[in-house]
Design an enzyme around this catalytic site. Sequence first.
Site, mmCIF file in Angstrom:
data_model
loop_
_atom_site.group_PDB
_atom_site.id
_atom_site.type_symbol
_atom_site.label_atom_id
_atom_site.label_comp_id
_atom_site.label_asym_id
_atom_site.label_seq_id
_atom_site.Cartn_x
_atom_site.Cartn_y
_atom_site.Cartn_z
ATOM 1 N N VAL A 120 2.481 2.113 -3.517
ATOM 2 C CA VAL A 120 1.279 2.374 -4.327
ATOM 3 C C VAL A 120 0.901 3.882 -4.044
ATOM 4 O O VAL A 120 0.713 4.732 -4.924
ATOM 5 C CB VAL A 120 0.050 1.593 -4.460
ATOM 6 C CG1 VAL A 120 -1.012 2.113 -5.391
ATOM 7 C CG2 VAL A 120 0.393 -0.040 -4.922
ATOM 8 N N GLU A 121 0.889 4.155 -2.515
ATOM 9 C CA GLU A 121 0.499 5.348 -2.055
ATOM 10 C C GLU A 121 1.490 6.440 -2.317
ATOM 11 O O GLU A 121 1.078 7.622 -2.874
ATOM 12 C CB GLU A 121 0.077 5.299 -0.762
ATOM 13 C CG GLU A 121 -1.276 4.540 -0.272
ATOM 14 C CD GLU A 121 -2.493 5.194 -0.670
ATOM 15 O OE1 GLU A 121 -2.292 6.465 -1.163
ATOM 16 O OE2 GLU A 121 -3.571 4.532 -0.550
ATOM 17 N N SER A 122 2.610 6.304 -2.158
ATOM 18 C CA SER A 122 3.523 7.354 -2.077
ATOM 19 C C SER A 122 5.018 7.269 -2.458
ATOM 20 O O SER A 122 5.635 7.893 -2.433
ATOM 21 C CB SER A 122 3.674 8.016 -0.485
ATOM 22 O OG SER A 122 4.367 6.798 0.252
ATOM 23 N N MET B 50 0.875 -1.267 0.069
ATOM 24 C CA MET B 50 -0.069 0.095 -0.129
ATOM 25 C C MET B 50 0.852 1.254 0.190
ATOM 26 O O MET B 50 0.683 2.287 -0.766
ATOM 27 C CB MET B 50 -0.918 -0.182 1.254
ATOM 28 C CG MET B 50 -2.050 -0.903 1.229
ATOM 29 S SD MET B 50 -2.920 -1.236 2.773
ATOM 30 C CE MET B 50 -3.644 0.368 2.837
ATOM 31 N N TYR C 214 -6.204 0.576 -8.372
ATOM 32 C CA TYR C 214 -5.210 0.747 -6.903
ATOM 33 C C TYR C 214 -5.219 -0.652 -6.283
ATOM 34 O O TYR C 214 -4.305 -1.238 -5.860
ATOM 35 C CB TYR C 214 -6.113 1.776 -5.898
ATOM 36 C CG TYR C 214 -5.569 1.784 -4.653
ATOM 37 C CD1 TYR C 214 -4.317 2.510 -4.147
ATOM 38 C CD2 TYR C 214 -6.049 1.196 -3.301
ATOM 39 C CE1 TYR C 214 -3.817 2.394 -2.800
ATOM 40 C CE2 TYR C 214 -5.783 1.286 -2.298
ATOM 41 C CZ TYR C 214 -4.528 1.908 -1.860
ATOM 42 O OH TYR C 214 -4.096 1.802 -0.895
#
Length: 694
Positions: free
Chosen positions: A239-241, A236, A330
């Site tokens: 993918v997020e940052s 996560m 996502y």
Amino acid sequence: MMRGDERDSSPLDAGAGAAAHAAHAAQAAYAVNAAAKGGTAAAGAATGTALAGPLGAVIGTFVSSKTFWKVVAGIFLFLFLWMFIIANLIGIILSYLGFANADSFANEAQSAQLSNLRTRVEEVFNNEKYAKKILAVIEAERDENMEEIRADQTKNYAEHELVVVDEYETKLKRNISYYLAVMMAENCDNGTMYSFLGFANSLGLDMSTDLSSPYDAYFQEAARTYNVPAALLIAMAKVESEFNPNAVSGAGAIGIMQLMPATAAGLGVSDPYDPRQNIMGGAKYIAQNIEQFKNYSNCLELAIAAYNAGPNAVVEYGYQIPPYSETQAYVQKVLGYVEIQERRTTPSASQDTGQPDDDLGKAYEILKETVEKNVDGFFAWSVTDERETESTQTVYCRQTEEGRQEIDKATYEQLLAEGGNVWEESRTVQAKRVEYTLALLLNAQLTSTGGGYQYKFVMNESIFNLVIKVLKLMQDGIDALKNGFFSLFRWTDFITGGTGGEDSYLGDIDATGDIITYDTVANCQKRVVYYNQGEEPWANITYGTSTIGYAGCGPTSLAIVISTLTGQTVNPQMTSAYSIANGEYVSGVGTAHSFPTNAAHHWGLTCERVGKDRMGYVVQSLKEGKMVVEICEAYTITGSGSGHFIVLTGVTRDGYITIADCASRERTAKVYSLETITSYGRDLSEGAFWIIGK
């Protein structure tokens, strides 16, 4: 099986045709511009190939003129939408590589794929322990067939000599890498193929992606604290940052796990820029989502989707991943990175053999699993010959007081050595012989699909990302680009037709349906996912020998129903591919009437077909939240001479029927009396209405 012509040539088709001409003109514009940059006659010829047809040939010759480029190139750059350029980019790039059409690309790419698979199988079989284990699976199936042969011979041919032609020995063992490569090509999906070849994971992510960060200790701590997998948190965060603690999104989400300020505060995070606090907050949030959706079989997917779109969105769409492009992409990416980590940390079969090659160990596991799954179709046996023959038999005899006596060979040889009165005789005997063949059913070559491929439109995120990779490969020249197509991707990633229909993608950029809201009575479907067959990107996508825009109202109507009832993104391209793959399309006629039932069942829905005599039941079903597909008679709702599928979505308080007509937004906005809807339906013995529900 009843089939009906469902093509619609209503006035709307004129608009669809205009869109098609615009799309082709835009494709021409891009080809002109690309060749202008090259400035050569070869570029002009490539442009003509990309366009295809007589017009393409003319343009390919004409645009080779440098004067023409100077005058026209700039004009075309501004006349057409960039989206049309992107949509046709795959065909243009492959034409640049020298492929005359999608069929020629498919032929060469399939050969390259088969060669890669064969090489990989040989690598696995070069490991003696791997080879023995896989052969043991095959030989167990072969031995079972041999037992059946012996049992049949004992029962039906007890007096016959048994002869077995064993194609396991004569065919399979001699060319096992080739046979198993063909088996892999014809039975494995994209994900399995990528994994076996070691190119990428099942979601197309680079297996060499670096998932380490300076914050691994925090991920482990958060995983222990909130009882969630560390691999999930790391995926996560990737993918997020990209593990950036100072990242801030356009919406205001902050830090490694991209927490909104209000959400962060509610999770006890006082400083969302602090890596440890941010990771702990993200772990707490995903743990809450997992707890909320733990009673659903797709719990993990729902929890991840809720992290992106919010738990309310997941609930609103029936505990399914919301049909948002961003959210679906996502979820895919997060699960893809989790998969990469699991492969790196899960002990492989190579550890049992002392071999250090974990990648080869994974390939062995995939090959062995594929063999086990398909081995019951490797062999079949039958009686292939039965005859009586004459043969000469040697008989051993001795003389006794009673006269001549036949003895066995051992006694004969003993008495002969002792000087006894023994001798040999020859005599002709009748012999019965039965021949069985243990036949190998595996294909020796790829099954021909007959061609008919077309290049895919770039209309979703997955293919768009592939195009970006392709453009990067172009920097290294034609050979590097061609090798990239054959090694980094599966050939069906770029073309449709033949067996490529299974390769549909989620995460669409602009291919999700619209949401139409209906004012209907309680329990009816009030929010319906709508697709229009005459609009891009669907209008010009091939459907059998036609297009979705012209003949695809059946698949488009089912896409509306399936997407609405399941909460999944099931678009007209996907339902059309299912129709073609399962023989539901009849050239020159349209979609078979068996299609709605089979498609509904394929996507896990119920379906019941009824006639006009049960319209009360149709209305009641709509009031219960079901949807109804209707096949309309010619010259009714469309005014044309062809039949047409529509969707009945609900019932208003006044008793009128609401519909979704995939060929007309205008008709979709209207309501119809029950009598009118009934009159539209075809008079078919099996009924003109398919009631579909969960």
